[in-house]
Design a protein around this motif. Structure first.
Motif, PDB file in Angstrom:
ATOM      1  N   LEU A 205     -15.975  79.778  41.184  1.00 20.24           N
ATOM      2  CA  LEU A 205     -14.693  80.318  41.637  1.00 20.24           C
ATOM      3  C   LEU A 205     -14.478  81.741  41.135  1.00 20.24           C
ATOM      4  O   LEU A 205     -13.862  82.563  41.818  1.00 20.24           O
ATOM      5  CB  LEU A 205     -13.547  79.418  41.178  1.00 20.24           C
ATOM      6  N   TYR A 206     -14.991  82.063  39.941  1.00 23.34           N
ATOM      7  CA  TYR A 206     -14.867  83.436  39.438  1.00 23.34           C
ATOM      8  C   TYR A 206     -15.641  84.417  40.331  1.00 23.34           C
ATOM      9  O   TYR A 206     -15.262  85.577  40.452  1.00 23.34           O
ATOM     10  CB  TYR A 206     -15.380  83.526  38.002  1.00 23.34           C
ATOM     11  N   LEU A 207     -16.730  83.967  40.919  1.00 18.09           N
ATOM     12  CA  LEU A 207     -17.460  84.818  41.862  1.00 18.09           C
ATOM     13  C   LEU A 207     -16.673  85.004  43.151  1.00 18.09           C
ATOM     14  O   LEU A 207     -16.679  86.075  43.757  1.00 18.09           O
ATOM     15  CB  LEU A 207     -18.826  84.195  42.183  1.00 18.09           C
ATOM     16  N   ARG A 208     -15.998  83.950  43.574  1.00 18.35           N
ATOM     17  CA  ARG A 208     -15.284  83.971  44.852  1.00 18.35           C
ATOM     18  C   ARG A 208     -13.927  84.662  44.744  1.00 18.35           C
ATOM     19  O   ARG A 208     -13.525  85.409  45.631  1.00 18.35           O
ATOM     20  CB  ARG A 208     -15.105  82.524  45.326  1.00 18.35           C
ATOM     21  N   ASN A 209     -13.227  84.386  43.663  1.00 12.44           N
ATOM     22  CA  ASN A 209     -11.884  84.932  43.460  1.00 12.44           C
ATOM     23  C   ASN A 209     -11.881  85.666  42.119  1.00 12.44           C
ATOM     24  O   ASN A 209     -11.814  85.037  41.068  1.00 12.44           O
ATOM     25  CB  ASN A 209     -10.860  83.791  43.457  1.00 12.44           C
ATOM     26  N   PRO A 210     -12.001  87.006  42.107  1.00 13.11           N
ATOM     27  CA  PRO A 210     -12.315  87.733  40.874  1.00 13.11           C
ATOM     28  C   PRO A 210     -11.195  87.812  39.843  1.00 13.11           C
ATOM     29  O   PRO A 210     -11.455  88.235  38.719  1.00 13.11           O
ATOM     30  CB  PRO A 210     -12.684  89.131  41.370  1.00 13.11           C
ATOM     31  N   VAL A 211      -9.962  87.443  40.185  1.00  9.08           N
ATOM     32  CA  VAL A 211      -8.870  87.527  39.203  1.00  9.08           C
ATOM     33  C   VAL A 211      -8.169  86.179  39.120  1.00  9.08           C
ATOM     34  O   VAL A 211      -7.841  85.570  40.134  1.00  9.08           O
ATOM     35  CB  VAL A 211      -7.844  88.617  39.576  1.00  9.08           C
ATOM     36  N   ARG A 212      -7.963  85.717  37.901  1.00  8.00           N
ATOM     37  CA  ARG A 212      -7.274  84.448  37.659  1.00  8.00           C
ATOM     38  C   ARG A 212      -6.181  84.692  36.642  1.00  8.00           C
ATOM     39  O   ARG A 212      -6.440  85.231  35.555  1.00  8.00           O
ATOM     40  CB  ARG A 212      -8.272  83.423  37.116  1.00  8.00           C
ATOM     41  N   VAL A 213      -4.934  84.306  36.946  1.00 10.02           N
ATOM     42  CA  VAL A 213      -3.796  84.597  36.070  1.00 10.02           C
ATOM     43  C   VAL A 213      -3.034  83.312  35.768  1.00 10.02           C
ATOM     44  O   VAL A 213      -2.756  82.510  36.663  1.00 10.02           O
ATOM     45  CB  VAL A 213      -2.850  85.631  36.717  1.00 10.02           C
ATOM     46  N   ILE A 214      -2.682  83.130  34.492  1.00  7.98           N
ATOM     47  CA  ILE A 214      -1.815  82.026  34.055  1.00  7.98           C
ATOM     48  C   ILE A 214      -0.681  82.668  33.260  1.00  7.98           C
ATOM     49  O   ILE A 214      -0.834  82.963  32.062  1.00  7.98           O
ATOM     50  CB  ILE A 214      -2.588  81.015  33.186  1.00  7.98           C
ATOM     51  N   PRO A 215       0.463  82.947  33.890  1.00 11.78           N
ATOM     52  CA  PRO A 215       1.554  83.632  33.179  1.00 11.78           C
ATOM     53  C   PRO A 215       2.122  82.845  32.003  1.00 11.78           C
ATOM     54  O   PRO A 215       2.621  83.427  31.053  1.00 11.78           O
ATOM     55  CB  PRO A 215       2.613  83.838  34.272  1.00 11.78           C
ATOM     56  N   ASP A 216       2.039  81.486  32.068  1.00 19.21           N
ATOM     57  CA  ASP A 216       2.584  80.681  30.976  1.00 19.21           C
ATOM     58  C   ASP A 216       1.804  79.372  30.919  1.00 19.21           C
ATOM     59  O   ASP A 216       1.884  78.550  31.843  1.00 19.21           O
ATOM     60  CB  ASP A 216       4.068  80.394  31.196  1.00 19.21           C
ATOM     61  N   SER A 217       1.028  79.186  29.848  1.00 19.53           N
ATOM     62  CA  SER A 217       0.182  77.992  29.752  1.00 19.53           C
ATOM     63  C   SER A 217       0.993  76.714  29.546  1.00 19.53           C
ATOM     64  O   SER A 217       0.430  75.617  29.607  1.00 19.53           O
ATOM     65  CB  SER A 217      -0.823  78.157  28.600  1.00 19.53           C
ATOM     66  N   ARG A 218       2.305  76.840  29.308  1.00 21.75           N
ATOM     67  CA  ARG A 218       3.139  75.650  29.100  1.00 21.75           C
ATOM     68  C   ARG A 218       3.889  75.238  30.375  1.00 21.75           C
ATOM     69  O   ARG A 218       4.854  74.476  30.322  1.00 21.75           O
ATOM     70  CB  ARG A 218       4.141  75.912  27.980  1.00 21.75           C
ATOM     71  N   TYR A 219       3.458  75.739  31.501  1.00 24.78           N
ATOM     72  CA  TYR A 219       4.192  75.469  32.749  1.00 24.78           C
ATOM     73  C   TYR A 219       4.033  74.006  33.190  1.00 24.78           C
ATOM     74  O   TYR A 219       3.093  73.316  32.805  1.00 24.78           O
ATOM     75  CB  TYR A 219       3.705  76.401  33.857  1.00 24.78           C
ATOM     76  N   GLU A 220       4.965  73.580  34.031  1.00 23.60           N
ATOM     77  CA  GLU A 220       4.873  72.286  34.694  1.00 23.60           C
ATOM     78  C   GLU A 220       4.449  72.537  36.140  1.00 23.60           C
ATOM     79  O   GLU A 220       5.091  73.310  36.854  1.00 23.60           O
ATOM     80  CB  GLU A 220       6.222  71.556  34.668  1.00 23.60           C
ATOM     81  N   PRO A 221       3.363  71.918  36.607  1.00 24.11           N
ATOM     82  CA  PRO A 221       2.874  72.185  37.963  1.00 24.11           C
ATOM     83  C   PRO A 221       3.908  71.801  39.021  1.00 24.11           C
ATOM     84  O   PRO A 221       4.678  70.849  38.857  1.00 24.11           O
ATOM     85  CB  PRO A 221       1.622  71.306  38.081  1.00 24.11           C
ATOM     86  N   GLU A 222       3.933  72.571  40.113  1.00 34.78           N
ATOM     87  CA  GLU A 222       4.789  72.279  41.261  1.00 34.78           C
ATOM     88  C   GLU A 222       3.909  71.669  42.353  1.00 34.78           C
ATOM     89  O   GLU A 222       3.025  72.328  42.899  1.00 34.78           O
ATOM     90  CB  GLU A 222       5.443  73.562  41.777  1.00 34.78           C
ATOM     91  N   PRO A 223       4.107  70.393  42.706  1.00 34.57           N
ATOM     92  CA  PRO A 223       3.229  69.737  43.684  1.00 34.57           C
ATOM     93  C   PRO A 223       3.433  70.286  45.095  1.00 34.57           C
ATOM     94  O   PRO A 223       4.504  70.793  45.440  1.00 34.57           O
ATOM     95  CB  PRO A 223       3.638  68.268  43.597  1.00 34.57           C
ATOM     96  N   ILE A 224       2.382  70.179  45.909  1.00 31.82           N
ATOM     97  CA  ILE A 224       2.470  70.575  47.315  1.00 31.82           C
ATOM     98  C   ILE A 224       3.034  69.397  48.092  1.00 31.82           C
ATOM     99  O   ILE A 224       2.543  68.266  47.988  1.00 31.82           O
ATOM    100  CB  ILE A 224       1.083  70.972  47.865  1.00 31.82           C
ATOM    101  N   ARG A 225       4.078  69.674  48.886  1.00 33.73           N
ATOM    102  CA  ARG A 225       4.785  68.631  49.633  1.00 33.73           C
ATOM    103  C   ARG A 225       4.678  68.914  51.132  1.00 33.73           C
ATOM    104  O   ARG A 225       4.649  70.074  51.540  1.00 33.73           O
ATOM    105  CB  ARG A 225       6.257  68.590  49.223  1.00 33.73           C
ATOM    106  N   PRO A 226       4.671  67.891  51.969  1.00 34.97           N
ATOM    107  CA  PRO A 226       4.475  66.474  51.640  1.00 34.97           C
ATOM    108  C   PRO A 226       3.016  66.196  51.323  1.00 34.97           C
ATOM    109  O   PRO A 226       2.148  67.036  51.554  1.00 34.97           O
ATOM    110  CB  PRO A 226       4.900  65.767  52.928  1.00 34.97           C
ATOM    111  N   ALA A 227       2.729  65.003  50.797  1.00 27.56           N
ATOM    112  CA  ALA A 227       1.347  64.628  50.493  1.00 27.56           C
ATOM    113  C   ALA A 227       0.552  64.558  51.796  1.00 27.56           C
ATOM    114  O   ALA A 227       1.088  64.269  52.876  1.00 27.56           O
ATOM    115  CB  ALA A 227       1.319  63.286  49.776  1.00 27.56           C
TER     116      ALA A 227
END
Length: 713
Positions: A205-227
């Motif tokens: 994925l680092y080869l495919r998408n050269p930048v990866r950002v995590i603004p806050d490692s304590r975040y709660e994921p937001e699910p994609i709706r609907p399943a």
């Protein structure tokens, strides 16, 4: 020990299998919507919709309803051409500005709405900063200096507390080779990180998408709706939720915000720019774009400085080789002559010890194993397949008995000279007990918890590992130097053998020498007569062509052209080479000059070549010369219809396979047909056991021949 290693392998495999590209959730600093391509209706969504847009859900509504007419029109344009990128800036119901980025996916258009910096920099200001940073990298003289300056430049650009330039090593572990940090954060300079810290699918994925950002490692994921039955592929998305293992890893390091920028050199992941902060921190789209461009500039400089360092090293090696060969005593046997220049041999590859093993005994200099061990190693080196020198910095891993001599010989570089008096050269490097500093114990990098859950190590305290049985690594230029020295010594041995033979036969073989002179005279006479005959045939065909009907005239002139080509190939080969093998670099260069001269000054100026030194036996050289001549004349005749135009010839060799390319910039289409010339080229290629491929170069035609350097046994 066995159980620990088995656990490490299992854990690494578990990490490599984690489906991090389809988490079915995003990070909460933005919104994600999936649009139907036909009408741009929203079919799936994720994020804090009500807080940002004032509405709990937009499923079934249009992109225009959510983002406005201006951005919706941009999305329609993107949908029609399958493009991706920045679609515009949008203001949410909460009063904050957001960047809208669109990417086509298999399930539809993926639109990310990311919180912007709220104080976007002027384009000219950002470009000016990037230009200054790139200029700083260009002024660096070594790869290490490039990395040091890049760490400072990325910290100034992004504002993160700690920037690490992280390079992947041969065993897939990583090392921090440069660092820039604020005083309050810990240093990881020169620390190693195990391969499990960045699993294989993450590297992809680092080869495919050269930048990866995590603004806050304590975040709660937001699910994609609907399943949905099929998870949404978020490989290219900046908002993609992160593996829980990696989030825990960051929290264990005390890192609140993280960003990674790929350093890609020649299409491979060379390393990462790892950015850490102890506080939440965004890296908005505009800065991510700037960081990507700075990383590309860094990669170019890493490649350029690395190649420059290698070039300087190779030039120094060549000079040492030439001086050593030039100073070898001509009146001594080979081993004795080499022993006389033993110090020079040590300097040539920066070795600690040297051993020469020949029929007359063993010569040792410097730090070496005992004579009995040297003889065993010489026999082992002589048995190795292939022509490359044997080079290792961990001899005991390849020759277990060498564990007893690791103090003197943890590193070995060996070459074997075949012939009537076989000789083996062995260079040794002494053991260097190395202390490797790890960021935590690598044996506890990943653990399996209940129900197979993976958890990363909790400690990143510096952990030292003592590595024994290793020496300094042999550089690529040193290995190449040993190989060239072997070839040169074989030539020296052959010359010395001939010199001895000439001395011993000088008195008794006067008659034989006379016969050899007569034979050489006969060969010259035969060549002269062949040339005369070919010239006569060419003249006869020209005369016949002038008297023939138009249809037959074309065929006769074509035959005359081929006779001239054969004459030129034969004549040039006879003038260029007298041995059983031919240097194609010199042979082709002179043949191309001859062809240019025969075509005229306008054509001669259009012929360009890039030729590598490739040696083949004389018979194959004739066949290759005929193919080259035919391809050039075909390009002259068909690509430009007789008018001068550029023709480029390239010759290279890789792993005992030569590649000959003839390309033009003409109208194209003149590939092999069913005429006599085409059949002749096909027959010649078949004789070589090769393959000739044509492709449209747009403009012009690209003809590439691949064939073994040597004939099949």
């Amino acid at each position: 020990m066995t159980d620990a290693r088995a656990t490490t392998r299992i854990d690494l495999a578990d990490c490599d299998r984690e489906p991090i590209h389809i988490p079915e959730a995003i990070q909460p600093h933005g919104l994600l919507v999936l649009l139907d391509r036909r009408d741009l209706a929203i079919v799936r969504e994720a994020g804090r919709m009500e807080a940002v847009t004032g509405r709990a859900s937009w499923i079934g509504r249009s992109a225009e309803d959510l983002l406005g007419e201006r951005i919706a029109s941009r999305l329609k344009a993107v949908a029609s051409v399958e493009a991706e990128g920045f679609a515009g800036r949008w203001r949410g119901a909460n009063g904050l500005d957001y960047d809208v980025i669109v990417r086509p996916g298999e399930a539809g258009l993926i639109v990310e709405v990311e919180q912007s910096s709220q104080a976007a920099q002027l384009g000219v200001e950002l470009i000016s900063r990037l230009d200054a940073a790139s200029a700083t990298l260009e002024r660096a003289t070594t790869v290490r200096a490039v990395c040091d300056r890049a760490a400072e430049a990325f910290r100034a650009l992004t504002g993160f507390d700690r920037i690490m330039i992280y390079r992947f090593l041969e065993d897939e572990a990583g090392q921090v080779v440069a660092e820039s940090r604020s005083p309050e954060v810990d240093s990881f300079q020169n620390h190693h990180f195990p391969a499990t810290d960045i699993p294989r699918q993450a590297r992809a994925l680092y080869l495919r998408n050269p930048v990866r950002v995590i603004p806050d490692s304590r975040y709660e994921p937001e699910p994609i709706r609907p399943a949905a039955d099929a998870p949404l592929d978020l490989s290219d998305c900046g908002l993609r939720s992160v593996s829980p293992v990696h989030l825990q890893y960051l929290r264990n390091m005390g890192v609140r915000a993280s960003a990674s920028v790929s350093i890609i050199v020649d299409g491979e992941l060379w390393g990462l720019v790892a950015c850490h902060s102890s506080r939440p921190q965004l890296l908005p789209f505009e800065l991510r774009t700037a960081a990507t461009n700075l990383a590309r500039s860094m990669a170019r400089q890493i490649k350029a400085k690395g190649e420059a360092e290698l070039y300087r090293s190779r030039m120094r090696q060549r000079q040492l080789e030439e001086e050593l060969i030039g100073r070898l005593p001509a009146d001594l046997p080979l081993v004795a002559a080499l022993a006389d220049r033993g110090r020079d041999l040590l300097e040539l590859v920066d070795a600690d010890g040297l051993a020469l093993v020949g029929a007359r005994g063993v010569f040792r200099l410097g730090v070496t194993p005992p004579e009995s061990a040297v003889r065993r190693l010489a026999g082992w080196v002589a048995e190795q397949p292939g022509l490359r020198p044997l080079a290792t910095h961990a001899l005991s891993t390849r020759f277990p008995d060498a564990e007893a001599w690791r103090t003197e010989a943890s590193g070995l570089l060996g070459v074997h000279l075949q012939g009537e008096q076989p000789t083996t050269l062995l260079w040794f490097r002494a053991e260097i007990v190395e202390t490797v500093r790890w960021a935590g114990n690598p044996m506890t990098a990943v653990k399996s918890g209940p129900a197979g859950q993976l958890t990363p190590r909790a400690s990143f305290e510096a952990w030292s590992q003592t590595v024994r049985g290793r020496s300094r690594r042999w550089s690529a230029s040193q290995i190449e130097s040993a190989m060239r020295l072997r070839d040169a010594l074989m030539d020296v041995a052959a010359v010395a053998q001939l010199r001895d033979l000439n001395r011993s036969l000088a008195a008794s073989l006067s008659e034989r020498e006379l016969r050899l002179e007569q034979q050489e005279y006969l060969i010259r006479e035969v060549n002269h007569r062949v040339q005369n005959s070919l010239t006569l045939v060419s003249s006869f065909l020209g005369l016949q062509a002038r008297q023939a009907e138009p249809g037959a005239q074309t065929e006769l002139l074509e035959a005359r052209r081929r006779v001239r080509a054969v004459s030129m190939v034969h004549s040039r080969l006879y003038r260029a080479e007298t041995g059983s093998s031919v240097d194609l670099e010199r042979y082709f260069a002179e043949l191309i000059d001859d062809l240019g001269a025969s075509m005229g000054a306008d054509w001669s100026a259009q012929l360009d070549s890039e030729l590598a030194p490739v040696r083949v036996e004389a018979g194959r050289a004739v066949t290759l010369g005929l193919i080259l001549t035919e391809l050039i004349i075909n390009a002259q005749k068909y690509a430009y219809e007789g008018r001068p135009g550029p023709i480029r010839v390239c010759l290279e060799e890789e792993e005992s396979v030569l590649r000959l390319v003839v390309e033009d910039a003409g109208k194209g289409g003149h590939k092999v047909g069913e005429g006599f010339g085409s059949m002749m080229i096909g027959s010649l290629v078949g004789q070589l056991g090769g393959r000739l491929d044509y492709r449209d170069a747009r403009p012009g035609l690209h003809a590439a021949l691949k064939a073994p350097v040597a004939a099949a046994a």
